[in-house]
Design a protein around this motif. Sequence first.
Motif, mmCIF file in Angstrom:
data_model
loop_
_atom_site.group_PDB
_atom_site.id
_atom_site.type_symbol
_atom_site.label_atom_id
_atom_site.label_comp_id
_atom_site.label_asym_id
_atom_site.label_seq_id
_atom_site.Cartn_x
_atom_site.Cartn_y
_atom_site.Cartn_z
ATOM 1 N N TYR A 140 0.832 -1.204 0.000
ATOM 2 C CA TYR A 140 0.000 0.000 0.000
ATOM 3 C C TYR A 140 0.868 1.256 0.000
ATOM 4 O O TYR A 140 0.623 2.195 -0.762
ATOM 5 C CB TYR A 140 -0.890 -0.040 1.241
ATOM 6 N N HIS A 141 1.886 1.267 0.835
ATOM 7 C CA HIS A 141 2.726 2.458 0.948
ATOM 8 C C HIS A 141 3.611 2.650 -0.284
ATOM 9 O O HIS A 141 3.888 3.786 -0.682
ATOM 10 C CB HIS A 141 3.575 2.386 2.220
ATOM 11 N N SER A 142 4.043 1.572 -0.908
ATOM 12 C CA SER A 142 4.839 1.706 -2.131
ATOM 13 C C SER A 142 4.019 2.328 -3.261
ATOM 14 O O SER A 142 4.520 3.166 -4.021
ATOM 15 C CB SER A 142 5.370 0.339 -2.583
ATOM 16 N N VAL A 143 2.759 1.921 -3.356
ATOM 17 C CA VAL A 143 1.892 2.519 -4.374
ATOM 18 C C VAL A 143 1.717 4.007 -4.094
ATOM 19 O O VAL A 143 1.797 4.836 -5.005
ATOM 20 C CB VAL A 143 0.519 1.820 -4.409
ATOM 21 N N CYS A 144 1.498 4.343 -2.837
ATOM 22 C CA CYS A 144 1.349 5.748 -2.456
ATOM 23 C C CYS A 144 2.567 6.565 -2.885
ATOM 24 O O CYS A 144 2.442 7.624 -3.498
ATOM 25 C CB CYS A 144 1.143 5.854 -0.941
ATOM 26 N N GLU A 145 3.743 6.057 -2.579
ATOM 27 C CA GLU A 145 4.968 6.780 -2.931
ATOM 28 C C GLU A 145 5.168 6.855 -4.437
ATOM 29 O O GLU A 145 5.677 7.848 -4.956
ATOM 30 C CB GLU A 145 6.166 6.091 -2.271
ATOM 31 N N SER A 146 4.721 5.826 -5.166
ATOM 32 C CA SER A 146 4.946 5.776 -6.609
ATOM 33 C C SER A 146 4.085 6.771 -7.376
ATOM 34 O O SER A 146 4.485 7.242 -8.442
ATOM 35 C CB SER A 146 4.683 4.361 -7.135
ATOM 36 N N VAL A 147 2.892 7.062 -6.861
ATOM 37 C CA VAL A 147 1.984 7.947 -7.611
ATOM 38 C C VAL A 147 1.953 9.362 -7.045
ATOM 39 O O VAL A 147 1.128 10.182 -7.463
ATOM 40 C CB VAL A 147 0.558 7.361 -7.664
ATOM 41 N N GLN A 148 2.849 9.673 -6.131
ATOM 42 C CA GLN A 148 2.855 10.995 -5.513
ATOM 43 C C GLN A 148 3.044 12.128 -6.519
ATOM 44 O O GLN A 148 2.569 13.255 -6.299
ATOM 45 C CB GLN A 148 3.963 11.077 -4.456
ATOM 46 N N SER B 242 5.614 7.624 5.878
ATOM 47 C CA SER B 242 5.072 8.972 6.023
ATOM 48 C C SER B 242 4.426 9.449 4.737
ATOM 49 O O SER B 242 4.077 10.616 4.613
ATOM 50 C CB SER B 242 6.192 9.942 6.425
ATOM 51 N N CYS B 243 4.256 8.541 3.780
ATOM 52 C CA CYS B 243 3.702 8.928 2.481
ATOM 53 C C CYS B 243 2.322 9.537 2.648
ATOM 54 O O CYS B 243 1.461 8.996 3.351
ATOM 55 C CB CYS B 243 3.627 7.715 1.552
ATOM 56 N N GLN B 244 2.090 10.650 1.974
ATOM 57 C CA GLN B 244 0.791 11.307 1.959
ATOM 58 C C GLN B 244 0.244 11.282 0.541
ATOM 59 O O GLN B 244 0.914 11.693 -0.397
ATOM 60 C CB GLN B 244 0.912 12.757 2.447
ATOM 61 N N TRP B 245 -0.982 10.798 0.405
ATOM 62 C CA TRP B 245 -1.620 10.759 -0.905
ATOM 63 C C TRP B 245 -1.856 12.172 -1.417
ATOM 64 O O TRP B 245 -2.025 13.114 -0.640
ATOM 65 C CB TRP B 245 -2.943 10.017 -0.831
ATOM 66 N N SER B 246 -1.923 12.288 -2.734
ATOM 67 C CA SER B 246 -2.156 13.590 -3.351
ATOM 68 C C SER B 246 -3.480 14.171 -2.870
ATOM 69 O O SER B 246 -4.488 13.469 -2.748
ATOM 70 C CB SER B 246 -2.174 13.447 -4.880
ATOM 71 N N THR C 59 -4.126 3.116 6.517
ATOM 72 C CA THR C 59 -3.946 4.560 6.604
ATOM 73 C C THR C 59 -2.511 4.921 6.263
ATOM 74 O O THR C 59 -1.626 4.069 6.337
ATOM 75 C CB THR C 59 -4.278 5.060 8.030
ATOM 76 N N PRO C 60 -2.249 6.159 5.859
ATOM 77 C CA PRO C 60 -3.234 7.236 5.769
ATOM 78 C C PRO C 60 -4.107 7.087 4.527
ATOM 79 O O PRO C 60 -3.715 6.445 3.558
ATOM 80 C CB PRO C 60 -2.369 8.486 5.676
ATOM 81 N N LEU C 61 -5.296 7.707 4.571
ATOM 82 C CA LEU C 61 -6.162 7.789 3.405
ATOM 83 C C LEU C 61 -6.006 9.171 2.789
ATOM 84 O O LEU C 61 -5.578 10.121 3.452
ATOM 85 C CB LEU C 61 -7.613 7.557 3.816
ATOM 86 N N PRO C 62 -6.352 9.314 1.515
ATOM 87 C CA PRO C 62 -6.293 10.637 0.896
ATOM 88 C C PRO C 62 -7.123 11.633 1.698
ATOM 89 O O PRO C 62 -8.254 11.332 2.093
ATOM 90 C CB PRO C 62 -6.875 10.396 -0.501
ATOM 91 N N PRO C 63 -6.615 12.828 1.948
ATOM 92 C CA PRO C 63 -7.269 13.764 2.876
ATOM 93 C C PRO C 63 -8.598 14.334 2.382
ATOM 94 O O PRO C 63 -9.429 14.739 3.199
ATOM 95 C CB PRO C 63 -6.226 14.870 3.046
ATOM 96 N N ASN C 64 -8.803 14.385 1.070
ATOM 97 C CA ASN C 64 -10.011 15.013 0.527
ATOM 98 C C ASN C 64 -10.918 14.002 -0.172
ATOM 99 O O ASN C 64 -11.654 14.346 -1.097
ATOM 100 C CB ASN C 64 -9.637 16.132 -0.441
#
Length: 437
Positions: free
Chosen positions: A233-241, A263-267, A285-290
């Motif tokens: 999950y976190h690797s995908v988050c970092e890859s599409v940042q 610490s990856c944060q989704w766009s 988590t984390p989930l995208p904030p919006n």
Amino acid sequence: MSVAILLLLLGLGLLEAEGRRNRCFFNRTQEYCTCYNLSEETTGSLIQCLAATVVEFRGGDLEKYVAFPIRDLDDAVIDTLGSLIIEKVIISGVLVPEILLARVLRFFSYTHVKELAFDSCVFQGTGDWHEMNGQSLPILSLSFHNVTSAPLTGNEPAFSSLSTWLETLQELVVTGSHVTSLPCAIGKVFRALRVLDLAQNSLGDESLPPAFCQGAFPQLQALSLQRNNLTSYHSVCESVQLLRELQDLNLSHNKLMAGPSSSCQWSASLRIFNLSNTGLDEVLTPLPPNLEVLDVSHNHLHAVDISLSTLKKLFLSQNMLQAVPSIRNYPLLDTLHLDNNSITELPWDEVTLLKRLQDVAVANNPFNCSCSGAGGLQALAATGHLGQGWPQDYTCQSPPGYRGWQVVAVPVSVLRCHRAAVIAPLCVALALLSLAG
């Protein structure tokens, strides 16, 4: 009709189709024309396709046309192509020599074709794409499903020659084609791409960073990576940042795990997130904030304890939930699906909140049809917002006297189920009358 125009309209030199040799069939209602086995001698059948907006060509062997001379089109042929209303061309079951495709693709510039699709095709050899340098095409959507071709790595020169067209492409679909990687240089060509569908391929976690490198797909809004080999999950988050415009991400049908903390944060642009069928036993988590739409259906969730103030639609069907998650955490929620869980009843305090939603689905749960259990569902159904499945898919599991009953048939009355709600006001009224006396 010239061989060039035949190849342009057919993209083929078709082999036999059982019982339908050398014929086109036009469905007037759908404006869809299907052609089988056309050859240069039988192009008269193409007349049936002149009123079609979609033309499909099935089967074939293009190798016999590789040596044919393909000249530039004269003005009359160009005018004919410009008068056609065909908007989509589908080529299926064809062996496509790339050298031939490279020679005829440029003629699409004279048409109004906006979509070009290849289904179950084999791309063979290497094309000479230099004639496409600087060539623009009206095609905005390009799709490949179940195709076989050389690996994308090493084909960067071809993409460079096609860049004038590809940088205007808006939708690219490459599904079921065993794609294992997408080179960084290729992604940088697609300057205007809005939709990228890479479902049913063989992309792993390590494949994503080069695919979505700095400068790749700068306008991408919707990305589907469902049914690949993603696990982190976190690797995908970092890859599409770096996809700053991404709004819709589909990761369904991958086996995702949280992995090491990150610490990856989704766009902040991400609005729709599909994590269904990913084997989750908790919401990662984390989930995208919006986030506005979250689909975590078909997982192994026992509880959902998240707070998203922007969420509008939450899909939790086919999990192991035993209780309805409190929707106080989702002030903007209008849709909640809880089908096929282990929920026995809807508490009255939650029913009051659920009544403000537009679409609630709780079908195929093992309902306890006590007063509160049946009453809550009946009260919710009375609002007209209980979704598809009511009343036939709402059945009592307990108590024994009501097992197998439809919830809608259970007798419920305020006096029997909520005596306090009746007795308290009655007592107040009697007290006031006594005072008045």
